[in-house]
Motif scaffolding. Structure first.
Motif, PDB file in Angstrom:
ATOM      1  N   ASP A 104       0.810  -1.347  -0.058  1.00 21.68           N
ATOM      2  CA  ASP A 104      -0.172   0.032  -0.133  1.00 21.68           C
ATOM      3  C   ASP A 104       0.785   1.127  -0.079  1.00 21.68           C
ATOM      4  OD1 ASP A 104      -2.670   1.156   0.037  1.00 21.68           O
ATOM      5  OD2 ASP A 104      -2.287   1.889   1.905  1.00 21.68           O
ATOM      6  N   ASN A 105       0.508   2.116  -0.636  1.00 19.37           N
ATOM      7  CA  ASN A 105       1.220   3.580  -0.881  1.00 19.37           C
ATOM      8  C   ASN A 105       2.477   3.397  -1.268  1.00 19.37           C
ATOM      9  OD1 ASN A 105       1.394   6.255  -0.891  1.00 19.37           O
ATOM     10  ND2 ASN A 105       1.800   6.424   1.368  1.00 19.37           N
ATOM     11  N   GLY A 201       1.600   4.979  -5.247  1.00 22.10           N
ATOM     12  CA  GLY A 201       1.281   5.754  -4.079  1.00 22.10           C
ATOM     13  C   GLY A 201       2.048   7.028  -4.197  1.00 22.10           C
ATOM     14  N   HIS A 202       2.157   7.680  -3.109  1.00 19.93           N
ATOM     15  CA  HIS A 202       2.932   9.027  -3.074  1.00 19.93           C
ATOM     16  C   HIS A 202       4.223   8.459  -3.577  1.00 19.93           C
ATOM     17  CE1 HIS A 202       3.871  13.088  -1.883  1.00 19.93           C
ATOM     18  NE2 HIS A 202       4.804  12.476  -1.184  1.00 19.93           N
TER      19      HIS A 202
ATOM     20  N   GLY B   9       6.739   3.126   4.087  1.00 20.96           N
ATOM     21  CA  GLY B   9       5.510   3.334   4.627  1.00 20.96           C
ATOM     22  C   GLY B   9       5.142   2.726   6.141  1.00 20.96           C
ATOM     23  N   TYR B 177      -1.081  11.342   1.682  1.00 19.23           N
ATOM     24  CA  TYR B 177      -1.736  10.204   1.901  1.00 19.23           C
ATOM     25  C   TYR B 177      -2.504   9.934   3.054  1.00 19.23           C
ATOM     26  CZ  TYR B 177      -2.457   4.989   0.715  1.00 19.23           C
ATOM     27  OH  TYR B 177      -2.959   3.878   0.263  1.00 19.23           O
TER      28      TYR B 177
END
Lengths: 313, 313
Positions: A104-105, A201-202, B9, B177
């Motif tokens: 994720d991200n 993601g970012h 992350g 995000y």
């Protein structure tokens, strides 16, 4: 009453004539004139010469059950990796392999999940030069007017977000959303293009100059970005049945003409793109109260459209 | 041979003890000593006082078929919006409504899709003060050492990415995000918290100071980020059956103690977080060849963990 955020991104920008008038009831009310030029109007006003037809010889087409993902390769930045990837693709290396990771991200990644008896690389090389940067003078570069924290200068090179350090004569691609890179182990030369990842993601710009970026997803990001996140370390899927099958990856040039994606990318070295950047640096849409007066590299959309039949090569 | 990108992350950071040793075969080989402190070690070395228990009175719990999404509210930045959202939640406003929009690389948004006969706001207000910025002197602020293009200064306030303009005595939350905001129409005061959105892509910082951010998703982002993108304008779902049902949204404090999420967020005003920022500004993991010497606000992870039973309030 409806509340809608303004639009953003490449997909929206291509909804020509839709976003300008607004799709929500509230925005259907008469707008006060004069109104600033919007993205839709800007794109509608472009000339054919503002667009570049994507070369099928530098295009990968990944077929998933959910549809096609189209990637444009960047041989100017990573010639050795791109050549190796083309070799892998032409040997059918990816056909029947899987997407194995969705963090994720961060990234979605595909390749051979079988560590015990990996698929043969056939004619492709097992290790490659690092290609984390290239010689700056060899590539076209249109600077973004704004400063960047990760590089002395950022901008665009043939439709890809890029950066350069003129003092060091180096240029490199930037890890923006939808950029595709070649995974590697700890050794800089351990990548070979048989493991590819895409940013979902970012922008993880800390990866810039640490790994070879090889291209950009032009179409189909919304299929990769929604894949269930893996629950294993680094977002790898823990059970084989969670992996997402790849039917095939083909070079655009190897696909019969009638089935080949026909895409154009807005040229990043012409006034139309310069206008686009300014439009996004200072949003004048009616919704905005305060234009930012700045844009970071990875927030600049690089529009893609389906080519008119006459422009197909 | 395996190729793995390094981790990134919040989720990864919480895999204590896993990422440090590496989960891939390649990384299981003995590593050369000395090795730099990794994220996992840093978090493992934190003291209980480095963490802040999330106040159930400032927590929203959204129940989807796929699981829970936990949001921390930010009353210091948007007191009027947060109060209205709490009123809506306590009146059961969101229960049975839907997620109506998923725009790739931008936002997921939920609320009442029925424009013809919208659900009553009951005790909540229909329009609110804009709350796009707040008075800087009223909030705690820990600056990030690096410059930012969108604001004179960026940093963190009680676990949220934020920015400030000391000359103007203004502070505001930043669209990173997982940040949650209250949708609005073109009029600045048209938002009321009944339409909420969350950032699912590259930080759309151009929205900063243009709309009220009200909190941050602490847990469950991977459920929102994977929702199928809407094919309508702005990513709205075109058919009602595509909308994603919201079973309920409850205030943490209104959930029975045993069922209440028990989360802690790493305090952003202590040396442990300062160390974390430096660790991410200059990645020293074995994989990295070139530390960036910089980090942008939205790339700084703000770790969340499940609280030990003894710390639950």
């Amino acid at each position: 009453m409806r509340f809608a955020l303004p639009c953003s991104g490449i997909a929206s920008a291509l909804l020509l004539g839709v976003l300008a008038s607004g799709a929500r009831a509230e925005q259907a009310q008469p707008a006060p004139a004069p109104r600033a030029l919007g993205m839709a109007e800007l794109l509608a006003a472009t000339a054919p010469a503002d667009w570049r037809v994507v070369d099928p010889a530098e295009m990968l087409v990944m077929e998933l059950a959910s549809g096609r993902v189209v990637i444009e390769l960047a041989p100017a930045f990573a010639p050795v990796h791109v050549a190796n990837i083309k070799q892998l693709v032409r040997d059918g290396y990816f056909d029947g392999l899987t997407i194995n990771r969705a963090q994720d991200n961060f990234v979605v990644q595909w390749g051979d999940p079988d560590e015990q008896s990996p698929r043969s690389l056939k004619g492709a090389r097992a290790t490659l030069d690092a290609e984390f940067t290239t010689r700056a003078f060899t590539i076209p570069f249109t600077p973004l007017p704004d400063a960047d924290g990760y590089a002395p200068q950022v901008g665009f090179s043939a439709g890809m977000p890029a950066a350069r350090d003129s003092a060091a004569s180096q240029a490199w691609l930037a890890h923006c959303y939808a950029m595709v890179g070649a995974g590697r182990g700890n050794a800089p030369e351990s990548g070979n293009g048989s493991e590819l990842y895409v940013v979902i993601g970012h922008a993880p710009r800390q990866l810039d100059r640490n790994i070879a970026l090889v291209g950009r997803v032009l179409q189909g990001m919304e299929q990769l970005a929604v894949l269930p996140r893996g629950s294993g370390p680094l977002g790898f899927y823990e059970r084989p049945e969670q992996r997402v099958p790849i039917r095939s990856i083909r070079l655009g040039a190897d696909i019969p003409h009638a089935e080949r994606p026909r895409l154009e990318v807005l040229r990043t070295d012409r006034p139309a793109f310069e206008q686009l950047v300014e439009l996004r640096r200072n949003r004048r849409d009616e919704w905005y109260q305060r234009p930012a007066g700045y844009i970071d590299l990875c927030n600049v959309p690089i529009p893609v459209r389906t080519a008119a039949p006459s422009t197909v090569n």
